[in-house]
Motif scaffolding. Structure first.
Motif, short mmCIF file in Angstrom:
data_model
loop_
_atom_site.label_atom_id
_atom_site.label_comp_id
_atom_site.label_asym_id
_atom_site.label_seq_id
_atom_site.Cartn_x
_atom_site.Cartn_y
_atom_site.Cartn_z
N ALA A 111 0.83 -1.20 0.00
CA ALA A 111 0.00 0.00 0.00
C ALA A 111 0.87 1.26 0.00
CB ALA A 111 -0.92 0.00 1.22
N GLU A 134 9.63 3.49 6.54
CA GLU A 134 9.40 2.05 6.77
C GLU A 134 10.32 1.59 7.90
OE1 GLU A 134 7.44 -0.61 5.98
OE2 GLU A 134 8.83 -1.71 7.27
N ARG A 135 9.72 0.94 8.91
CA ARG A 135 10.53 0.58 10.08
C ARG A 135 11.47 -0.58 9.81
NH1 ARG A 135 5.54 -2.16 13.45
NH2 ARG A 135 5.18 -3.77 11.90
N LYS A 187 6.72 -9.43 5.76
CA LYS A 187 5.39 -9.46 6.34
C LYS A 187 4.87 -10.91 6.34
CE LYS A 187 1.17 -8.42 7.36
NZ LYS A 187 0.07 -8.41 6.44
N GLY A 190 0.61 -15.24 2.98
CA GLY A 190 0.59 -16.40 2.10
C GLY A 190 1.21 -16.09 0.74
N ALA A 197 -0.22 -15.04 -2.10
CA ALA A 197 -1.00 -15.31 -3.32
C ALA A 197 -1.56 -14.00 -3.85
CB ALA A 197 -2.14 -16.27 -3.01
N ARG A 235 6.77 -12.11 0.15
CA ARG A 235 6.52 -10.70 0.38
C ARG A 235 7.80 -9.87 0.46
NH1 ARG A 235 1.90 -8.65 2.38
NH2 ARG A 235 3.16 -6.76 2.42
N VAL A 273 7.98 5.18 12.98
CA VAL A 273 7.18 6.36 13.32
C VAL A 273 6.62 6.16 14.72
CG1 VAL A 273 5.07 7.63 12.78
CG2 VAL A 273 6.65 7.00 10.95
N ASP A 316 -4.24 -2.34 4.60
CA ASP A 316 -4.74 -2.90 5.87
C ASP A 316 -5.08 -1.81 6.88
OD1 ASP A 316 -4.34 -5.41 4.83
OD2 ASP A 316 -3.17 -6.16 6.54
N GLY A 318 -5.57 -9.38 0.60
CA GLY A 318 -5.35 -7.96 0.86
C GLY A 318 -4.22 -7.32 0.07
N ILE A 319 -3.34 -8.13 -0.57
CA ILE A 319 -2.17 -7.54 -1.23
C ILE A 319 -2.60 -6.64 -2.39
CG2 ILE A 319 -0.02 -8.01 -2.46
CD1 ILE A 319 0.05 -10.76 -1.07
C1 LIG Z 1 -0.64 -15.00 7.68
C2 LIG Z 1 -1.23 -14.12 6.61
C3 LIG Z 1 -1.40 -14.62 5.32
C4 LIG Z 1 -1.90 -13.78 4.31
N1 LIG Z 1 -1.98 -14.28 3.04
C5 LIG Z 1 -2.40 -13.47 2.04
C6 LIG Z 1 -2.38 -13.93 0.70
O1 LIG Z 1 -1.98 -15.05 0.39
N2 LIG Z 1 -2.80 -13.08 -0.27
C7 LIG Z 1 -3.24 -11.81 0.00
O2 LIG Z 1 -3.62 -11.06 -0.93
N3 LIG Z 1 -3.22 -11.33 1.27
C8 LIG Z 1 -2.81 -12.12 2.29
N4 LIG Z 1 -2.75 -11.62 3.56
C9 LIG Z 1 -3.12 -10.20 3.80
C10 LIG Z 1 -1.96 -9.28 3.36
O3 LIG Z 1 -0.77 -9.70 3.98
C11 LIG Z 1 -2.23 -7.82 3.73
O4 LIG Z 1 -3.55 -7.48 3.35
C12 LIG Z 1 -1.23 -6.88 3.06
O5 LIG Z 1 0.06 -7.11 3.54
C13 LIG Z 1 -1.58 -5.41 3.31
O6 LIG Z 1 -0.56 -4.58 2.83
P1 LIG Z 1 -0.28 -3.14 3.50
O7 LIG Z 1 0.79 -2.50 2.69
O8 LIG Z 1 -1.56 -2.44 3.69
O9 LIG Z 1 0.22 -3.47 4.96
P2 LIG Z 1 1.49 -4.31 5.45
O10 LIG Z 1 1.89 -5.28 4.42
O11 LIG Z 1 1.16 -4.79 6.81
O12 LIG Z 1 2.63 -3.21 5.50
C14 LIG Z 1 2.67 -2.25 6.53
C15 LIG Z 1 4.10 -1.76 6.62
O13 LIG Z 1 4.16 -0.69 7.55
C16 LIG Z 1 5.31 -0.83 8.34
N5 LIG Z 1 5.03 -0.14 9.61
C17 LIG Z 1 4.07 -0.45 10.51
N6 LIG Z 1 4.09 0.41 11.53
C18 LIG Z 1 5.08 1.30 11.26
C19 LIG Z 1 5.60 2.44 11.95
N7 LIG Z 1 5.09 2.84 13.12
N8 LIG Z 1 6.62 3.10 11.39
C20 LIG Z 1 7.15 2.72 10.20
N9 LIG Z 1 6.70 1.65 9.52
C21 LIG Z 1 5.69 0.95 10.03
C22 LIG Z 1 5.49 -2.34 8.50
O14 LIG Z 1 6.83 -2.68 8.80
C23 LIG Z 1 5.05 -2.84 7.12
O15 LIG Z 1 6.13 -2.96 6.23
C24 LIG Z 1 -2.28 -12.44 4.59
C25 LIG Z 1 -2.12 -11.93 5.90
C26 LIG Z 1 -1.59 -12.76 6.90
C27 LIG Z 1 -1.41 -12.18 8.28
#
Ligand SMILES: Cc1cc2nc3c(=O)[nH]c(=O)nc-3n(C[C@H](O)[C@H](O)[C@H](O)COP(=O)(O)OP(=O)(O)OC[C@H]3O[C@@H](n4cnc5c(N)ncnc54)[C@H](O)[C@@H]3O)c2cc1C
Length: 451
Positions: A54, A73-74, A80, A83, A85, A135, A158, A316, A328-329
């Motif tokens: 995101a 990014e921390r 992360k 899965g 997919a 990931r 942050v 997320d 969610g990816i």
């Molecule tokens: C076990 C599991 C399996 C999954 N399998 C799938 C799948 O197969 N396919 C699919 O589509 N989705 C899957 N998901 C869901 C998917 O992982 C998430 O929806 C997706 O990662 C969301 O992306 P994002 O960028 O919003 O958040 P995230 O990927 O969570 O990224 C958030 C980022 O923010 C950073 N961050 C957080 N707090 C701070 C801070 N205070 N300061 C600086 N940086 C910070 C973190 O380090 C991280 O890199 C799965 C989730 C889990 C838990």
């Protein structure tokens, strides 16, 4: 905070990261940010908190649109729990090179509580498959691309966000750089919260809470013959033994499989449920070595507020995960990009960014495109995942060619496929039949147990 007090805070040493593309902001620098010039004689300045799909997609769109962009990014070298997919359309829509993909799953099995199998491979269109990736590989590619468009990556955690007291004042972001450990404050016009399910940005802007599922996953390295069986195969298991409200999975990765499960209702029992998925997969994963154990929350719903002032949530942090599949990816990357582009449009059209503009250009467009899909998948989850009767009916239905085509077209290509009215009617009839049959069967089995 008034302009006067802000000016004095600035002169007392808030640092601004170097605008050059250095990875670590090593020194504390005087602030170069007079409040009066927030949106006039310099480009808009944005902070994106979180460098997952995101955040990187938002940062890429912002930087490409001429916004001075800082991506914080921390843990840029972390991975992360996921899965991995993704839907096939994501490869072309986000120009992802095929070298990022570890596996191309063309055999997908859904297994019922009684181990009835729906095999999705029979009705795939030629070339259709589910790309599986790690990931750490995807995230670092997307972050690198955002940097190549001009975003400045700040490795750091942050720790706080001070909100502006008026529309002309900046947001102040406090962060601790890594690896130096230096605390800094960054003043920006716009904030994108892409910091995942435990979003600090969401808390700071009072975006409201959402319920979460917990997902637990073990990465298991299998003996070569067992791994070969999963080379293009993914399995999803439903049943009260693996989850009361979700499913368990065995997904192939580069040199191992990810075996996991998730639940909202029985978080405390997650380890028992994980044993359930391991024993359902049974001999197929026997002899495997667990190389990593991971767990993470998954949001269940969008947050009550996703735009507050000049701060917007994506991925997320906003709550964009489908309940039925836990996907969610794609939605993270898509919402990040949509939000970044919306900020650029609002800024270029109106000379400044406003809450009203963000709601119109980002939220409304997002909801128009995806809200129906999310609600539909919510409904499916409630109908089919709540009881073993529902789960048996789900697997029975998924044996149907029409259902498989509809499911795959909408998952792989992210289209709400408009079906054939007669076939839809037949499907509804069949669904009710399957549910009734499975419920009767469940009651009979229960009676036998009582005898
Ligand atoms: C076990 C599991 C399996 C999954 N399998 C799938 C799948 O197969 N396919 C699919 O589509 N989705 C899957 N998901 C869901 C998917 O992982 C998430 O929806 C997706 O990662 C969301 O992306 P994002 O960028 O919003 O958040 P995230 O990927 O969570 O990224 C958030 C980022 O923010 C950073 N961050 C957080 N707090 C701070 C801070 N205070 N300061 C600086 N940086 C910070 C973190 O380090 C991280 O890199 C799965 C989730 C889990 C838990």
């Amino acid at each position: 905070m008034s302009s006067a007090s802000l000016s004095s805070t600035f002169s007392s040493g808030i640092s601004l990261p170097s605008p050059s593309r250095t990875r670590y902001p090593p020194t504390r620098r005087p602030i170069l940010f007079p409040v009066s010039s927030l949106t006039t004689d310099r480009p808009l300045r944005a902070a994106v908190v979180g460098g997952g799909p995101a955040g990187s997609s938002a940062a890429e769109a912002l930087a490409a649109g001429g916004v001075e962009t800082f991506l914080i990014e921390r843990s840029p070298s972390g991975s992360k729990p996921c899965g991995g997919a993704i839907p096939l359309c994501m490869l072309s829509e986000f120009s992802l090179p095929s070298s990022l993909v570890d596996r191309r799953v063309s055999r997908m099995r859904l297994l019922s509580p009684s181990n009835l199998v729906a095999d999705f491979s029979r009705h795939l269109r030629p070339g259709d498959h589910i790309p599986m990736l790690r990931r750490e590989v995807l995230d670092s590619f997307l972050r690198g691309r955002a940097e190549s468009r001009g975003a400045v990556l700040l490795p750091g955690l942050v720790t706080g966000l001070t909100l502006p007291a008026s529309p002309d004042e900046p947001y102040l972001i406090r962060y601790i750089s890594s690896p130096s450990g230096i605390s800094s404050t960054l003043a920006v016009d716009v904030v994108v919260g892409a910091d995942g399910a435990n979003s600090r940005v969401a808390r700071s802007i009072s975006a409201g809470s959402y319920s979460t599922a917990i997902a637990f996953q073990e990465r298991i390295r299998l003996p070569p013959a067992a791994m070969a069986a999963y080379s293009d195969l993914a399995e999803m298991y439903v049943g009260g033994d693996v989850s009361p409200d979700f499913y368990g999975w065995v997904f192939p990765k580069c040199d191992h499989v990810a075996v996991g499960t998730g639940t909202v209702a029985a978080k405390r029992e997650i380890k028992r449920l994980q044993s359930g998925i391991r024993s359902r997969a049974g001999p197929k994963i026997a002899g495997g070595e667990v190389i990593r154990v991971e767990a993470h929350p998954i949001p269940e719903h969008p947050r009550p507020r996703r735009v507050v002032g000049r701060a917007a949530l994506v991925g997320d942090a906003a709550g964009y995960v489908t309940r039925c599949s836990g996907e969610g990816i794609y939605f993270a990357a898509k919402s990040g990009r949509m939000c970044g582009e919306a900020i650029v449009r609002v800024w270029k059209e109106g000379g400044k960014v406003t809450e009203e503009g963000l709601k119109r250009e980002y939220l409304r467009k997002w909801d128009d495109e995806f809200i129906v899909m999310f609600r539909f998948l919510d409904l499916l989850q409630r109908v089919f995942y709540g009881s073993n009767a529902g789960r048996e009916a789900l697997v029975e239905l998924c044996g149907d060619e029409y259902v498989q085509r509809m499911t795959f077209d909408s998952y792989l290509h992210k289209r709400m496929v408009s079906g054939d009215l007669w076939k839809d009617f037949g499907l509804l009839w069949k669904t009710m039949g399957s549910l009734v049959r499975a419920t009767i069967l469940e009651k009979e089995v229960e009676k036998l147990r009582m005898v």
